[in-house]
Write a protein that holds these residues in place. Sequence first.
Motif, mmCIF file in Angstrom:
data_model
loop_
_atom_site.group_PDB
_atom_site.id
_atom_site.type_symbol
_atom_site.label_atom_id
_atom_site.label_comp_id
_atom_site.label_asym_id
_atom_site.label_seq_id
_atom_site.Cartn_x
_atom_site.Cartn_y
_atom_site.Cartn_z
ATOM 1 N N GLY A 515 1.378 -1.622 0.123
ATOM 2 C CA GLY A 515 0.144 0.125 0.286
ATOM 3 C C GLY A 515 0.875 1.428 0.072
ATOM 4 O O GLY A 515 2.038 1.686 0.333
ATOM 5 N N SER A 516 0.104 2.417 -0.172
ATOM 6 C CA SER A 516 0.942 3.634 0.108
ATOM 7 C C SER A 516 2.076 3.962 0.914
ATOM 8 O O SER A 516 3.302 4.481 1.021
ATOM 9 N N ASP A 517 1.140 3.982 1.741
ATOM 10 C CA ASP A 517 1.766 4.077 3.522
ATOM 11 C C ASP A 517 2.996 3.346 3.714
ATOM 12 O O ASP A 517 3.582 3.188 4.007
ATOM 13 N N GLU A 518 2.846 2.313 3.145
ATOM 14 C CA GLU A 518 3.531 0.795 3.102
ATOM 15 C C GLU A 518 5.073 1.128 2.638
ATOM 16 O O GLU A 518 6.005 1.336 2.494
ATOM 17 N N ALA A 519 4.281 1.433 1.352
ATOM 18 C CA ALA A 519 6.327 1.888 -0.011
ATOM 19 C C ALA A 519 6.390 3.027 0.945
ATOM 20 O O ALA A 519 7.817 3.092 0.630
ATOM 21 N N ARG A 520 6.183 4.258 1.613
ATOM 22 C CA ARG A 520 6.248 5.307 2.044
ATOM 23 C C ARG A 520 7.552 4.772 3.041
ATOM 24 O O ARG A 520 8.670 5.326 2.870
ATOM 25 N N ALA A 521 7.222 4.015 3.686
ATOM 26 C CA ALA A 521 7.922 3.673 5.090
ATOM 27 C C ALA A 521 9.074 2.897 4.712
ATOM 28 O O ALA A 521 10.246 3.392 4.958
ATOM 29 N N ARG A 522 8.999 2.040 3.941
ATOM 30 C CA ARG A 522 10.205 1.798 3.118
ATOM 31 C C ARG A 522 10.825 2.385 2.129
ATOM 32 O O ARG A 522 11.815 2.185 2.565
ATOM 33 N N LEU A 523 10.590 3.617 1.843
ATOM 34 C CA LEU A 523 11.237 4.664 0.633
ATOM 35 C C LEU A 523 12.143 4.638 1.821
ATOM 36 O O LEU A 523 13.413 5.314 1.862
ATOM 37 N N SER A 524 11.204 5.705 3.426
ATOM 38 C CA SER A 524 12.072 5.918 4.038
ATOM 39 C C SER A 524 12.938 5.923 5.034
ATOM 40 O O SER A 524 14.239 5.328 5.410
ATOM 41 N N SER A 525 13.099 3.536 4.733
ATOM 42 C CA SER A 525 13.655 3.145 5.561
ATOM 43 C C SER A 525 15.392 2.924 4.617
ATOM 44 O O SER A 525 15.757 2.075 5.180
ATOM 45 N N ILE A 526 15.296 3.003 3.180
ATOM 46 C CA ILE A 526 16.013 2.995 2.558
ATOM 47 C C ILE A 526 17.033 4.223 2.806
ATOM 48 O O ILE A 526 17.974 4.246 1.407
ATOM 49 N N GLY A 527 16.405 5.790 3.317
ATOM 50 C CA GLY A 527 17.122 7.193 3.057
ATOM 51 C C GLY A 527 16.915 7.957 1.797
ATOM 52 O O GLY A 527 17.062 8.791 1.665
ATOM 53 N N PHE A 528 15.833 7.681 1.089
ATOM 54 C CA PHE A 528 15.519 9.167 0.549
ATOM 55 C C PHE A 528 14.167 10.100 1.710
ATOM 56 O O PHE A 528 13.336 9.350 2.685
ATOM 57 N N ARG A 529 14.429 11.317 2.076
ATOM 58 C CA ARG A 529 14.076 12.072 2.624
ATOM 59 C C ARG A 529 12.402 12.866 1.892
ATOM 60 O O ARG A 529 12.141 12.970 3.234
ATOM 61 N N ASP A 530 12.190 12.504 0.937
ATOM 62 C CA ASP A 530 10.948 12.224 0.092
ATOM 63 C C ASP A 530 10.342 11.372 -0.126
ATOM 64 O O ASP A 530 10.333 11.501 -1.758
#
Length: 1011
Positions: A515-530
């Motif tokens: 889902g969108s929230d999960e994808a955002r969380a995973r992107l944040s977890s690998i270093g994406f700030r936005d």
Amino acid sequence: MAEEPRPFKLADAARVGFQELTSSRDGLAALLPELPVSAAELLRAFAAAADPDIALARIRELLERHSELAPELGEEPLRRLCLLVGASPALGDFFIRHPAGLAELLAGGGALVPDAAAHETLRASVHDPESGETLAGEAGWAALRVAYRQLLARVMLFDLERSTEGLASEAFEHVASSLSVLAAAAVDASLTVARATLAAGLSGPAVREERLNAASLAVVAMGKCGAEELNVVSDVDVVFIADCCDEDVLDADGLIRITTRLATETMRGIHDPGVEPPLWQLDANLRPEGRHGALVRTLGSMLTYYDRWAKGWEFQALLKARPLAGDLALGEQFVAQTRELVWASSSREDFVGSVQRMRERVTEHIANDDLEVQLKLGPGGLRDIEFSVQLLQLVHGQYDDRLHLRGTLPALRALVDGGFVARSDGDRLVADYQFLRVLEHRLQLRELRRTAIMPLDPEGLRVLARASGLATTGDELLAAWGRTKREVRELHLKIFYAPLLSAVAALPEEELVLGSDEARARLSSIGFRDPDGAMRHLSALTRGTSRRARIHRNLLPVLLQWLADGTDPDYGLLAFRRVSEANSESPWYLRLLRDGTEAAERLTRVLSSSRFAAELLETIPDAVAWLERDSSLRPIGLTSLLEEMRALASRRATLDEAAAALRAVHRREVLRLAMGRITGVLDDTQVASGLDAAHTALLDGLLLALGRAEVAAGHPANVALALIGMGRYGGGELGFASDIDLIAVYRPLREIPGDQAAREAIKKVSELRRLVSDPRFAVDLDFDLRPEGKNGPLARSLAASRSYYERWSVTWEAQALLRARPVAGDQELGAAFIALADEIRYPTEFSESQIREVRRMKARVEAERLPRGADPKRHLKLGPGGVSDVEWLVQLLQLRFGAEHPELRTVETLAALDAAAKLELIAGDDAAHLEDSWRYASSVRSALKLWNGRSSDTLPTDRVELEGIANVLGMPRRRTSELEERWFAVSRRSRGVVEREFFGYSDDPEFPELP
């Protein structure tokens, strides 16, 4: 008399797997009469051994010392003994020392040890069987270690028997759990001995029983033991927590003193040298503040630390925490009260960095030669799987309680069930993890020592293959390991990044769509700030059914990981999208990314590590093709560039068209140098040479175009112009942050009034400044080092220059001429100016008053030119020990001794410094300190420009900025403190030399003492 026939032939020994055929045949023949087995049964028994030669040697020694065991070794017990000691000579040595219980083990076979049985057995081992009293000190430790190894042998025989059935991987989790049970029982028994040891006063002052009883100590397991997936021999990571049961007996200080002694003795009992060898390392370095922190803390102190000061990696370590020994209720209380912090940790600042640092901590002390043979830490090894699972748990566990598990494999299965990892990928990763862990167990079992180094010699591989049951030959095992490593590495990337593409592109990936929230969380977890911006870019790249979208979907899992390894993955992904869109009509582009792995990785490094290069690349997108070959990233050379620029200047219809074409070539060459430096193809010296050629060819081409434009307009040139490089440009020492310092000198070509010649020369210089200005890439020509500085005319005639320098120039202007060099325009005029400069910059005498003037000017520069509020120690150019310090000292030596020593007559700072050292005008060590500081400051200034696209002379304090500089310089990740510490060290040494050699040439009252 005829010789009796031998019971065994060499061929028999070879078929069984012996390597020393003659000695093994004779050894078998000697052993056969002692055992109640036939020759065929004896051979079958040794055929089960991973290393039959070792097994034969250990069994013969065992029976020599304990002949009473021979009648017990029928066919099945003998086979089990061969199986055990053939895989573990260390256990063979143990039973030679302590044969008790061996016959019973071999008769009954291996077995897993239940929790209650393990605790009961090890607790009983540390009590006197007659008195029932607890054994203290060395007697207790030795008894514990013997009993532990007897239980270990039972578990390992069970494991080895599963290997003979091809079930080693399936048995792994049960074996690892049983080993964790043994560890818990051993630590608990060691704590019991520790209490008896303190009570008996065998280690320091005796502690009264009522005080000991009032001190409660919980041992909490972390790491593999906490996850109940322990190795045969592994560090058992723990933390110690204290509580007081009776405050009337024990105050807070007394509690910590006693429990610290208890913890220390408990650790000693497990891993200190003794009569019986240590078991494994009981490691408390994961405690708060690591090895520098208190060994024992109270529960309140622990919770305060984790609530206020703990780093992200410490919560990752807590992920596997469980009560292990001692006061289990206290341990459970600690675990329960830290759970919320663990599952909220992925929202903390610098979560990604802390996880990456945790990953790097375990590899930074591993030799490079060992990484490729590491089952655990190398690429495609166990750590890749474990960190992948842990990071996904921490990212998604804040939303999903099903992921709140300690063990790697249970957590991986939960990730699959929760839709965070594709089922087929999860199944493959489970199998790979089991495969690697079985190999690790067999390697450690052999000598009962911690190791994860894969053997590459044929004999080592052969034995490991036989011990593991995972392959029939060493070559087959090596091939299987290679396949596993590659698959783990691929899956490591896929489970992180493929689900992101599923989410943003709405692609069916088996049952897996985040889902969108999960994808955002995973992107944040690998270093994406936005993460929202990243999802938009991913969507634009992957949506649709075009060939381009399909290839992007295949490539992006790997590209995203490479981008995440850079300092700014957000900008890197944005730039990648722009470059991809700009190259959308180029058929070679996607083919290069797909088939040229190095080119693709280099592209992501450039885009996520250098805003300067990324912005330039957007203007020349086809330059991506250069990344495929090192030769394309090397500077073209001045001669070739001059030819190209002159040809362009002659073929364009108008001056502005010619200038635009020349600027494009110049921009292209600067980009080539930037990409070469970031990818490590070029060093700073090669960059300096390349920048010098690019700037010089640009100026030469523009002057040629100006001349052609004048002729075309019917205005033949009345003046010849020469450009003289100054500063770092003159010295051929340019970096990406360097100014282009120039002096313009002219001479009339015909009889015209002097003021008219001056106007025409100044107009030509002004037009040159206009033409060089690039809206896509700022190029500024700086004429501030001309006579009279900013107040003087932009151009002077050669005669006026001579008059000025001979009559009016001050010392700083002579000093500035030390790096004067003709770079473009009329060569004869340039050579004449340099002849004039030589008279000024290398005076036959340089007086004490002139030396004082140079010192005074340097002191003014230090006092006035530093930016307001700047920390001088961080200023790379004007700060203590910086570029300016080194250059002023070298220039003072040139001014004083250049006339006498031709070796000093060079425009290059380091060449002049080297010459001064050889002439013994400065000590060799001092020259080395100055060179180190100058080179390092120059590299950092250039790297800062590459990183953020802005010129600055100040070493930043922001961690991200420092990380960006370090990344450009090729330093290991997360080592920003090393960047700062190195600068402070080299600049401090350089400043010491400057204070002594520059300001201390004479006892000058104007400079009595310097800070």
